[in-house]
Design a protein around this motif. Structure first.
Motif, PDB file in Angstrom:
ATOM      1  N   SER A 184       3.736   3.223  -6.428  1.00  0.00           N
ATOM      2  CA  SER A 184       3.820   3.140  -4.972  1.00  0.00           C
ATOM      3  C   SER A 184       2.730   2.207  -4.443  1.00  0.00           C
ATOM      4  O   SER A 184       1.752   1.919  -5.138  1.00  0.00           O
ATOM      5  CB  SER A 184       3.678   4.525  -4.333  1.00  0.00           C
ATOM      6  OG  SER A 184       2.392   5.066  -4.576  1.00  0.00           O
ATOM      7  N   VAL A 185       2.937   1.744  -3.217  1.00  0.00           N
ATOM      8  CA  VAL A 185       1.984   0.858  -2.552  1.00  0.00           C
ATOM      9  C   VAL A 185       1.689   1.428  -1.167  1.00  0.00           C
ATOM     10  O   VAL A 185       2.618   1.762  -0.424  1.00  0.00           O
ATOM     11  CB  VAL A 185       2.535  -0.574  -2.434  1.00  0.00           C
ATOM     12  CG1 VAL A 185       1.598  -1.444  -1.601  1.00  0.00           C
ATOM     13  CG2 VAL A 185       2.730  -1.192  -3.815  1.00  0.00           C
ATOM     14  N   SER A 186       0.419   1.553  -0.843  1.00  0.00           N
ATOM     15  CA  SER A 186       0.023   2.122   0.444  1.00  0.00           C
ATOM     16  C   SER A 186       0.301   1.158   1.590  1.00  0.00           C
ATOM     17  O   SER A 186       0.082  -0.051   1.471  1.00  0.00           O
ATOM     18  CB  SER A 186      -1.473   2.461   0.423  1.00  0.00           C
ATOM     19  OG  SER A 186      -1.902   2.831   1.723  1.00  0.00           O
ATOM     20  N   VAL A 223       8.083   6.638   1.527  1.00  0.00           N
ATOM     21  CA  VAL A 223       7.740   8.058   1.562  1.00  0.00           C
ATOM     22  C   VAL A 223       6.605   8.242   2.566  1.00  0.00           C
ATOM     23  O   VAL A 223       5.634   7.479   2.566  1.00  0.00           O
ATOM     24  CB  VAL A 223       7.294   8.566   0.177  1.00  0.00           C
ATOM     25  CG1 VAL A 223       6.659   9.951   0.287  1.00  0.00           C
ATOM     26  CG2 VAL A 223       8.481   8.623  -0.767  1.00  0.00           C
ATOM     27  N   CYS A 224       6.747   9.245   3.424  1.00  0.00           N
ATOM     28  CA  CYS A 224       5.673   9.537   4.385  1.00  0.00           C
ATOM     29  C   CYS A 224       5.259  10.996   4.261  1.00  0.00           C
ATOM     30  O   CYS A 224       6.042  11.838   3.816  1.00  0.00           O
ATOM     31  CB  CYS A 224       6.111   9.217   5.811  1.00  0.00           C
ATOM     32  SG  CYS A 224       7.395  10.314   6.466  1.00  0.00           S
ATOM     33  N   LEU A 225       4.045  11.274   4.634  1.00  0.00           N
ATOM     34  CA  LEU A 225       3.543  12.654   4.620  1.00  0.00           C
ATOM     35  C   LEU A 225       3.767  13.256   5.997  1.00  0.00           C
ATOM     36  O   LEU A 225       2.830  13.516   6.761  1.00  0.00           O
ATOM     37  CB  LEU A 225       2.054  12.681   4.232  1.00  0.00           C
ATOM     38  CG  LEU A 225       1.701  12.010   2.899  1.00  0.00           C
ATOM     39  CD1 LEU A 225       0.217  12.184   2.582  1.00  0.00           C
ATOM     40  CD2 LEU A 225       2.537  12.597   1.775  1.00  0.00           C
ATOM     41  N   GLY A 226       5.047  13.439   6.337  1.00  0.00           N
ATOM     42  CA  GLY A 226       5.404  13.951   7.644  1.00  0.00           C
ATOM     43  C   GLY A 226       6.897  13.873   7.856  1.00  0.00           C
ATOM     44  O   GLY A 226       7.681  13.906   6.899  1.00  0.00           O
ATOM     45  N   VAL A 271       5.327   2.579   0.232  1.00  0.00           N
ATOM     46  CA  VAL A 271       6.531   2.025  -0.390  1.00  0.00           C
ATOM     47  C   VAL A 271       6.556   2.524  -1.828  1.00  0.00           C
ATOM     48  O   VAL A 271       5.543   2.443  -2.537  1.00  0.00           O
ATOM     49  CB  VAL A 271       6.528   0.483  -0.386  1.00  0.00           C
ATOM     50  CG1 VAL A 271       7.826  -0.049  -0.991  1.00  0.00           C
ATOM     51  CG2 VAL A 271       6.366  -0.047   1.021  1.00  0.00           C
ATOM     52  N   VAL A 272       7.708   3.033  -2.265  1.00  0.00           N
ATOM     53  CA  VAL A 272       7.763   3.664  -3.591  1.00  0.00           C
ATOM     54  C   VAL A 272       8.956   3.164  -4.393  1.00  0.00           C
ATOM     55  O   VAL A 272       9.893   2.559  -3.869  1.00  0.00           O
ATOM     56  CB  VAL A 272       7.858   5.214  -3.469  1.00  0.00           C
ATOM     57  CG1 VAL A 272       6.665   5.796  -2.751  1.00  0.00           C
ATOM     58  CG2 VAL A 272       9.153   5.603  -2.755  1.00  0.00           C
TER      59      VAL A 272
END
Length: 478
Positions: A129-131, A49-52, A29-30
């Motif tokens: 951001s929060v993981s 935001v995702c890495l994909g 979450v950003v």
């Protein structure tokens, strides 16, 4: 979770985290959601935001709601997707890095790391951001000391501000808008960069600029933003007619008030009374015609006669240039600008029923907003003067209520219509119809006849006869 979230938000985040784990896409979450949660401000927009593949992840998340699967909107050109929940909107985007050409604010985009994505953010407070991932779920990631800047109430760019603003000039407007909404200060180096790169704002579409202006207008204290726009030099570029109001001219050791800062005070005054965007715009534009009519009289000093008429004529051009709606909203602002001196005039003379009727007739259903604007227009630093002005306005308001109760002129429609005039005298649409209608209206406003059908009908017959017309079809009842 290091930020305070509701049970509903935690429920949503668990679903995103589970879907991200299954897809093999780390997700975070950003931005604004994290910032607003830390500031304890209400927010319903969640950016992930995702890495994909963001579109794939959004579909996976939607599927986890079972029979209550929410609609998903896809924007393939941008690689983004939006999930519409009853109480939140969740936007998914893949991590990316951006590069810009000098003549455009549209970036060249390619996939990037989470670090790349945070570096492209506009301000440190928006780069938090929060993981949502199992191994570090809830961890707050703060690469640019955004938490510190939140506590210090500072707007600051994560990278060199000149690069940030040159890449995307709209961020200069956003810096000022956030400073206004949050009542933050802009970091000195960041503000200097806005002043240095202000000309770059010319490549930004007017619609995007005006969207930021409207957000400033709807802030608790909009004067903060307009003052920053002026001091940065942006206002001279995006709204020169308003910038032209600034300053005090002196002649024979006589000066006038600074109409720019007077207007900002009026705007703040009215913003304490209403959140109506268009009433606020009327406050901003109420004196916009003053620079055009300013003259110096040896006896009277500085005068601005007729500025309300000139200002009202300027409204349509301003709305057109700023891409504001050219509809009833514009006409409403025009009306208030043109009439804002009338109640003030009534406080300075022996108020007659006729004068009150005319104001009620011209203001119509907007008379209460007009009086709100006029009260906001009292900006004297002399407390006794302010109290006297307010007492005068209350007297006018009372007289208006009395006349309105007697004559019912708000949203007034003429007792005799143009169609009735033509039918009665057996004529078509012509100049005489307008003459008769005007005569009836003026007689009612002047109190010569009562505001009812029979009195208006008899005057219509009399006026028609004076014009050489003969009634061929009598209608003696409404």
């Amino acid at each position: 979770m290091q930020i305070s979230c509701t049970d509903r938000e935690l429920f949503i985040f668990k679903k995103i985290g589970a879907a991200a784990a299954q897809a093999g896409y780390p997700a975070y979450v950003v931005g604004g959601f994290v910032r607003d949660k830390l500031l304890r401000r209400p927010t319903k927009d969640i950016d992930v935001v995702c890495l994909g593949d963001a579109i794939h992840l959004a579909n996976e998340v939607a599927g986890r709601f079972g029979s209550h699967k929410p609609p998903v909107s896809f924007f393939k050109n941008f690689g983004t997707a939006q999930l519409k929940l009853p109480d939140y909107e969740v936007e998914f985007v893949g991590a990316r890095k951006e590069s810009y050409q000098n003549n455009s604010r549209k970036p060249d985009v390619e996939r990037g790391t989470m670090e790349d994505d945070q570096q492209r953010r506009d301000f440190t407070i928006n780069a938090l951001s929060v993981s949502l991932n199992a191994d570090d779920y809830g961890e707050l990631i703060d690469p640019f000391n955004g938490l510190r800047d939140l506590s210090l109430k500072i707007i600051k760019t994560p990278l060199e501000p000149g690069i940030t603003f040159s890449d995307d000039p709209l961020r200069m407007m956003r810096a000022i808008r956030f400073a206004t909404q949050l009542n933050f200060s802009i970091d000195e180096k960041t503000f200097q960069a806005i002043m240095q790169h202000k000309e770059r704002i010319k490549i930004v579409s007017q619609e995007r600029i005006t969207d930021e202006l409207n957000k400033i207008m709807l802030s608790k204290k909009p004067s903060i933003g307009w003052d920053l726009l002026f001091k940065s030099g942006l206002l001279e570029i995006i709204f020169p007619a308003f910038a032209a109001m600034a300053g005090v001219e002196r002649k024979n050791n006589i000066g006038h008030k600074d109409n720019f800062y007077h207007t900002l005070q009026v705007l703040d005054n009215i913003s304490r009374e209403t959140r109506d965007l268009w009433l606020r715009w009327a406050a901003l534009l109420h004196d916009i015609g003053k620079p055009a009519v300013k003259t110096f009289d040896e006896n009277a000093g500085w005068t601005f006669h007729g500025h309300e008429i000139v200002g009202a004529k300027m409204v349509s051009k301003i709305f057109s240039k700023l891409k504001l709606p050219l509809n009833e909203k514009m006409k409403y602002v025009q009306k208030l600008v043109s009439l804002h001196m009338r109640p003030i005039t009534l406080t300075k003379e022996n108020i007659t029923d006729s004068a009150v009727r005319r104001l009620l007739f011209e203001a119509g259903e907007d008379v209460d907003d007009l009086m709100t604007l006029c009260r906001a227009d009292i900006t004297s630093k002399n407390r006794l003067k302010v109290e006297q002005y307010l007492q005068n306005f209350e007297f006018v308001a009372k007289r208006m209520q009395e006349v309105e109760a007697a004559d019912q002129l708000r949203n007034w429609q003429p007792p005799v219509s143009g169609e009735l005039i033509m039918t009665t005298f057996g004529i078509g649409s012509c100049r005489n119809v307008g003459i008769i209608k005007d005569a009836v209206r003026e007689a009612i406003l002047d109190g010569e006849i009562s505001n009812d059908y029979e009195a208006a009908y008899q005057l219509m017959l009399k006026k028609g006869e004076a014009l050489g017309l003969k009634a061929v079809n009598h209608q003696n009842q409404n």
